[in-house]
Design a protein around this motif. Structure first.
Motif, PDB file in Angstrom:
ATOM      1  N   UNK A  38       0.836  -1.182   0.000  1.00  0.00           N
ATOM      2  CA  UNK A  38       0.000   0.000   0.000  1.00  0.00           C
ATOM      3  C   UNK A  38       0.880   1.244   0.000  1.00  0.00           C
ATOM      4  N   UNK A  39       0.287   2.377  -0.298  1.00  0.00           N
ATOM      5  CA  UNK A  39       1.059   3.612  -0.419  1.00  0.00           C
ATOM      6  C   UNK A  39       1.759   3.989   0.882  1.00  0.00           C
ATOM      7  N   UNK A  40       1.216   3.564   2.019  1.00  0.00           N
ATOM      8  CA  UNK A  40       1.836   3.870   3.314  1.00  0.00           C
ATOM      9  C   UNK A  40       2.875   2.814   3.720  1.00  0.00           C
ATOM     10  N   UNK A  41       3.126   1.834   2.851  1.00  0.00           N
ATOM     11  CA  UNK A  41       4.172   0.859   3.107  1.00  0.00           C
ATOM     12  C   UNK A  41       3.724  -0.473   3.681  1.00  0.00           C
ATOM     13  N   UNK A  42       2.433  -0.659   3.890  1.00  0.00           N
ATOM     14  CA  UNK A  42       1.950  -1.927   4.438  1.00  0.00           C
ATOM     15  C   UNK A  42       1.878  -2.985   3.327  1.00  0.00           C
ATOM     16  N   UNK A  43       2.326  -4.233   3.606  1.00  0.00           N
ATOM     17  CA  UNK A  43       2.217  -5.282   2.602  1.00  0.00           C
ATOM     18  C   UNK A  43       0.744  -5.597   2.331  1.00  0.00           C
ATOM     19  N   UNK A  44       0.390  -5.706   1.061  1.00  0.00           N
ATOM     20  CA  UNK A  44      -0.986  -5.976   0.658  1.00  0.00           C
ATOM     21  C   UNK A  44      -1.110  -7.389   0.092  1.00  0.00           C
ATOM     22  N   UNK A  45      -0.151  -7.776  -0.744  1.00  0.00           N
ATOM     23  CA  UNK A  45      -0.215  -9.094  -1.381  1.00  0.00           C
ATOM     24  C   UNK A  45       1.171  -9.598  -1.746  1.00  0.00           C
ATOM     25  N   UNK A  46       1.460 -10.822  -1.361  1.00  0.00           N
ATOM     26  CA  UNK A  46       2.702 -11.479  -1.798  1.00  0.00           C
ATOM     27  C   UNK A  46       2.347 -12.271  -3.046  1.00  0.00           C
ATOM     28  N   UNK A  47       2.922 -11.866  -4.178  1.00  0.00           N
ATOM     29  CA  UNK A  47       2.591 -12.523  -5.438  1.00  0.00           C
ATOM     30  C   UNK A  47       3.454 -13.738  -5.713  1.00  0.00           C
ATOM     31  N   UNK A  48       4.737 -13.610  -5.538  1.00  0.00           N
ATOM     32  CA  UNK A  48       5.651 -14.704  -5.850  1.00  0.00           C
ATOM     33  C   UNK A  48       6.803 -14.733  -4.879  1.00  0.00           C
TER      34      UNK A  48
END
Length: 75
Positions: free
Chosen positions: A18-28
Protein backbone atom coordinates in the motif's frame (compact mmCIF):
# COMPACT_ATOMS: atom_id res chain seq x y z
CA UNK A 1 0.27 -6.92 -15.86
CA UNK A 2 3.57 -6.24 -14.11
CA UNK A 3 6.85 -6.47 -16.00
CA UNK A 4 9.68 -7.88 -13.95
CA UNK A 5 13.21 -6.68 -14.64
CA UNK A 6 15.75 -9.08 -16.10
CA UNK A 7 17.92 -10.24 -13.23
CA UNK A 8 20.50 -12.95 -12.79
CA UNK A 9 19.20 -16.33 -11.68
CA UNK A 10 18.44 -16.55 -8.00
CA UNK A 11 15.88 -16.33 -5.23
CA UNK A 12 13.37 -13.53 -5.60
CA UNK A 13 10.18 -12.17 -4.07
CA UNK A 14 7.41 -9.97 -5.52
CA UNK A 15 5.19 -8.09 -3.04
CA UNK A 16 2.51 -5.41 -3.53
CA UNK A 17 2.56 -2.66 -0.88
CA UNK A 18 0.00 0.00 0.00
CA UNK A 19 1.06 3.61 -0.42
CA UNK A 20 1.84 3.87 3.31
CA UNK A 21 4.17 0.86 3.11
CA UNK A 22 1.95 -1.93 4.44
CA UNK A 23 2.22 -5.28 2.60
CA UNK A 24 -0.99 -5.98 0.66
CA UNK A 25 -0.21 -9.09 -1.38
CA UNK A 26 2.70 -11.48 -1.80
CA UNK A 27 2.59 -12.52 -5.44
CA UNK A 28 5.65 -14.70 -5.85
CA UNK A 29 8.52 -16.11 -3.92
CA UNK A 30 10.99 -18.59 -5.33
CA UNK A 31 13.67 -19.00 -7.95
CA UNK A 32 13.61 -16.87 -11.07
CA UNK A 33 14.69 -18.03 -14.48
CA UNK A 34 16.87 -15.77 -16.60
CA UNK A 35 15.37 -12.97 -18.72
CA UNK A 36 12.40 -10.62 -18.62
CA UNK A 37 9.18 -11.94 -17.13
CA UNK A 38 5.68 -10.65 -16.50
CA UNK A 39 2.92 -11.50 -14.05
CA UNK A 40 -0.65 -10.37 -13.52
CA UNK A 41 -2.04 -8.98 -10.26
CA UNK A 42 -5.81 -9.30 -9.95
CA UNK A 43 -6.10 -6.26 -7.65
CA UNK A 44 -6.82 -8.39 -4.58
CA UNK A 45 -5.09 -8.55 -1.22
CA UNK A 46 -3.80 -11.68 0.54
CA UNK A 47 -7.30 -12.57 1.81
CA UNK A 48 -8.93 -12.25 -1.63
CA UNK A 49 -10.60 -8.84 -1.22
CA UNK A 50 -10.33 -6.17 -3.92
CA UNK A 51 -8.04 -3.38 -2.75
CA UNK A 52 -9.38 0.18 -2.64
CA UNK A 53 -8.69 2.57 -5.50
CA UNK A 54 -5.38 4.31 -4.94
CA UNK A 55 -1.61 4.19 -5.25
CA UNK A 56 0.35 1.00 -4.60
CA UNK A 57 3.94 -0.18 -5.06
CA UNK A 58 5.20 -3.46 -6.33
CA UNK A 59 8.64 -4.53 -5.18
CA UNK A 60 10.88 -7.18 -6.67
CA UNK A 61 13.62 -8.25 -4.29
CA UNK A 62 16.44 -10.55 -5.39
CA UNK A 63 19.64 -11.71 -3.76
CA UNK A 64 21.45 -8.64 -5.05
CA UNK A 65 18.88 -6.02 -6.04
CA UNK A 66 15.60 -4.37 -5.08
CA UNK A 67 13.38 -2.88 -7.78
CA UNK A 68 10.11 -1.04 -7.14
CA UNK A 69 7.50 0.79 -9.19
CA UNK A 70 4.31 2.68 -8.38
CA UNK A 71 0.94 1.37 -9.55
CA UNK A 72 -2.41 3.15 -9.75
CA UNK A 73 -5.48 1.01 -9.06
CA UNK A 74 -8.73 2.26 -10.60
CA UNK A 75 -11.40 -0.46 -10.72
Amino acid sequence: QLSLPATPLGVFEVVIYGFMGQPVRRLLRGKQSNGNQALVWDGKDDVGQLVPVGKYWFRVKTDKRVYSKMLIVAH
